[in-house]
Design an enzyme around this catalytic site. Structure first.
Site: not given
Ligand code: MOS
Length: 707
Positions: A453, A592, A666
């Site tokens: 996603g 993007n 993240e």
């Molecule tokens: Mo991330 S916690 O490495 O999908």
């Protein structure tokens, strides 16, 4: 073309239902359905087992327990996430919900009905299920130590020494952990919801004692992962075993409730943060002692104490992690591992220090900025925390903040502003990609990288199109099959950069080859390929792992952000409402603008959840997850998220890779949670150090306040 916010190239397939996720895919032959039966105790042994009624139930094709499950390779003493995960191996129950039986039937309903007919008695052994109790006996690892934090604390002109706790979190993607396994002609194909597939296939083949060449994993579309689809889990192993035994495709999906037991969680944590500073706000000491839950089953470890290591300058430093065993199943990566709990603690402590010093929290962070990694003594590549802080403060109107806690009220609402910094490691792993120019006028890109996603299909197409001078519409991107060139998938925010670099290198090799015969003056690359390479032309490009890339020895690689939040806290009910949020981020060159913004906004919402909502609770009597569904494991919903904006600074990090790209997945969560909690403090004057910050904790802290 690189950087353009084009819409996801696979978007039309997804919104029209033609992009099939693992469980929705079709194979030749009607599939059978497997149901995993989980243990009803938290620790002990199976004392009696009767499967006779289940075996005779309608439609049942197979009923396995530890007595009759096929042999598998042994469980390693401290297995990594992608190591073998043998199932139903003995009569020992190690955590609540651990698989104790597996039924395959002609329909899901038959399998579920038969599962209910299995009779199991247990002898409980009484495990340790309470994290706080276990944490009392923690022993810290050596950690990272510079100077003398104790002495600096004793002589600090301002000090913070506080303890912060964070609960168990779960990733909870929309798509459940699920698969279809198919065995034919000596080859196992697993259509699996997964993030990192080649290494997972290694572990699966080893578990099943197959040759690796016999196993293909295919994860063409994945409905979110956030860490929960990195590891090898029970559904893939059991479905594969059954497909091999029966010679028919077998579908297995965990239920939402089962995910709480069978997929790992973010470990709960208790952090003691110590900060000392001069009157001018220069940090003289940073200490972070973080205790985390771990389990007997797995060796993956959250590391909250590591976040402070490269965040701020200070001569005296001690950051250590400790792990205590609690019998509640595995800890696994959950988005922003280390950073989410670590920054909740450290960036709340920084807010407390700013207040004790009477210094603006933004200014305090600026005064402790550093271009040199304070522990590795090498440059911090692309360190732009200060720019994020300044740009964010300016855009948000930080100067308008209530400078004294609990000093602004609008009607029934206490208004508060909060901010925090974010930092996230940037990693580079070996990865390969194949690019093929087809004479008919199409570029084909193939890699084992996944797209849970995040936008991988789209950004990879943009990178290849830009490198070859071809419109993105003429680039076909095929991902997520283990028979495509191998990388390290989507995890740790490294996937887009790893794969883009490999794709760009493959394209460069193709251009070199075409230029050698066609010169460089051509307009149409396909015409040259038709003329000189009528069969088409392909090349494989590779990304070097960080261990072999000098840039990763000479520079510390991170991404940065600053988060600003305004909250309202109801003066009478203590209800907390986020009113607006801004994140400013620096993460190298952006591939993007649209998918990047979307990732960062998702991360920021994650931060709201970490601050205000998310907490999985364990029954201390038996280790069961008490609130194991999305009705009671709260995550933010649309109504919780107001005006939210993510801004990306223009950037290009030449030390990260030749394309200047770093990871973003993240980063958005990072310090967002702390900024929300700091805003709640600013609104109310009540500091909650036990996350999430809920209205009952504010009431316990003194709300409603005297007018
Ligand atoms: Mo991330 S916690 O490495 O999908």
């Amino acid at each position: 073309m690189i950087g353009d916010g084009i819409v996801r190239t696979e978007g039309p397939l997804k919104v029209s239902g033609r992009a099939r996720y693992s469980l929705e895919r079709r194979l030749d032959g009607a599939p059978l359905y497997g149901v995993i039966v989980g243990a009803g105790i938290g620790r002990g042994r199976i004392s009696r087992l009767d499967t006779a009624r289940a075996e005779q139930a309608a439609g049942v094709r197979l009923c396995w327990t530890h007595r009759n499950a096929p042999p598998q390779s042994a469980y390693k003493p401290h297995p990594d996430l992608l190591d073998p995960q043998p199932q139903l191996v003995d009569d020992v129950v190690r955590y609540w919900g651990m698989p104790v039986a597996f039924i395959v039937a002609e329909s899901l309903e038959q399998a579920r009905a038969a599962a209910g007919l299995i009779e199991i008695d247990y002898s409980e052994e009484g495990g340790g299920f309470d994290f706080a109790t276990a944490a009392a006996g923690a022993t810290f690892e050596a950690g990272s130590r510079f100077g003398d934090v104790d002495a600096a604390m004793a002589s600090g002109e301002a000090r913070v020494d506080e303890t912060y706790s964070t609960p168990y979190h779960f990733s909870m993607p929309m798509e459940l952990n699920s698969c279809i396994a198919d065995w034919r002609d000596g080859k196992l194909t697993v259509l699996l919801a997964a993030q990192i597939i080649s290494q997972l296939a290694d572990g699966l083949a080893e578990t099943l004692r197959l040759d690796r060449a016999q196993v293909v994993v295919d994860s063409a579309y994945v409905g979110g992962g956030f860490g929960s689809k990195i590891g090898l889990h029970a559904e893939a192993v059991l479905a594969s075993l059954a497909a091999i035994a029966l010679g028919v495709p077998v579908k297995v999906s965990m239920t939402r409730r089962q995910i709480f037991s069978l997929v790992g969680h973010r470990a709960a944590s208790i952090s003691r943060v110590r900060l000392a500073a001069t009157r001018e706000g220069r940090l003289t000491a940073i200490g972070h002692d973080a205790i985390h839950q771990t389990s007997e089953q797995d060796d993956w470890k959250e590391g909250a104490a590591a976040v402070a290591r490269s965040l701020y300058a200070a001569p005296n430093r001690l950051t250590r992690n400790a792990y205590v065993r609690v019998d509640v199943g595995k800890a696994e990566p959950v988005r922003g591992p280390g950073e989410v709990p670590g920054l909740l603690a450290v960036e709340t402590a920084m807010d407390e220090l700013a207040e004790r010093l009477g210094i603006d929290p933004v200014e305090l962070r600026l005064r402790n900025d550093t271009d040199i990694d304070p522990e590795k003594h090498r440059p911090l590549s692309g360190r732009r925390l200060a720019q994020c802080l300044r740009e964010g403060a300016e855009r948000f109107g930080w100067n308008e903040r209530p400078k004294i806690p609990r000093s602004r009220r609008e009607g029934d609402w206490h208004i508060g502003y909060g901010m925090a910094a974010s930092i996230r490691g940037h990693f580079q792993s070996e990865a390969a990609a194949r690019v093929r120019i087809e004479p008919e006028g199409r570029v084909l890109v193939q890699a084992d990288m996944t797209d849970p996603g995040t936008g991988t299909y789209t950004v990879v197409g943009q990178v290849a199109g830009a490198a070859l001078g071809v419109p993105v519409e003429q680039v076909k991107v095929e991902l997520a099959r283990t028979d495509f060139p191998r990388g390290w998938g989507a995890g740790g925010s490294w996937g887009a950069a790893n794969t883009s670099v490999a794709v760009d290198r493959a394209c460069a090799a193709l251009r070199t080859e075409i230029n050698a015969v066609a010169g460089t003056g051509y307009n149409d690359i396909f015409a040259e390929v038709r003329r000189h390479f009528p069969q088409g032309l392909e090349a494989v490009g590779r990304t070097t792992g960080s261990d072999d890339d000098p840039n990763y020895q000479h520079y510390s690689q991170f991404t940065y952000g600053a988060s600003f939040v305004e909250v309202g806290v109801n003066a009478y009910s203590a209800e907390i409402r986020v009113r607006r949020m801004l994140g400013v981020f620096s993460a190298g060159r952006i591939l993007n603008a649209k998918t990047a913004r979307s990732q960062l906004i998702g991360g920021m919402i994650w931060g709201v959840g970490a601050a205000l909502h998310e907490a999985a609770h364990v029954d201390p009597r038996n280790g069961a997850w008490v609130n194991a569904d999305l009705a009671e494991y709260l995550v933010p919903v649309h109504a919780d998220i107001p005006d939210i904006e993510a801004v990306l600074l223009e950037d290009f990090d030449e030390h990260a890779n030749h394309l200047g790209i770093k990871g973003i997945g993240e980063l958005g969560s990072g310090g967002t949670g702390a900024s929300v909690a700091n805003a709640v403090y600013n609104a109310t004057g009540i500091r909650v150090r036990d996350f999430p910050v809920t209205l009952e904790k504010l009431i316990a802290g003194g709300l409603p306040l005297p007018d």
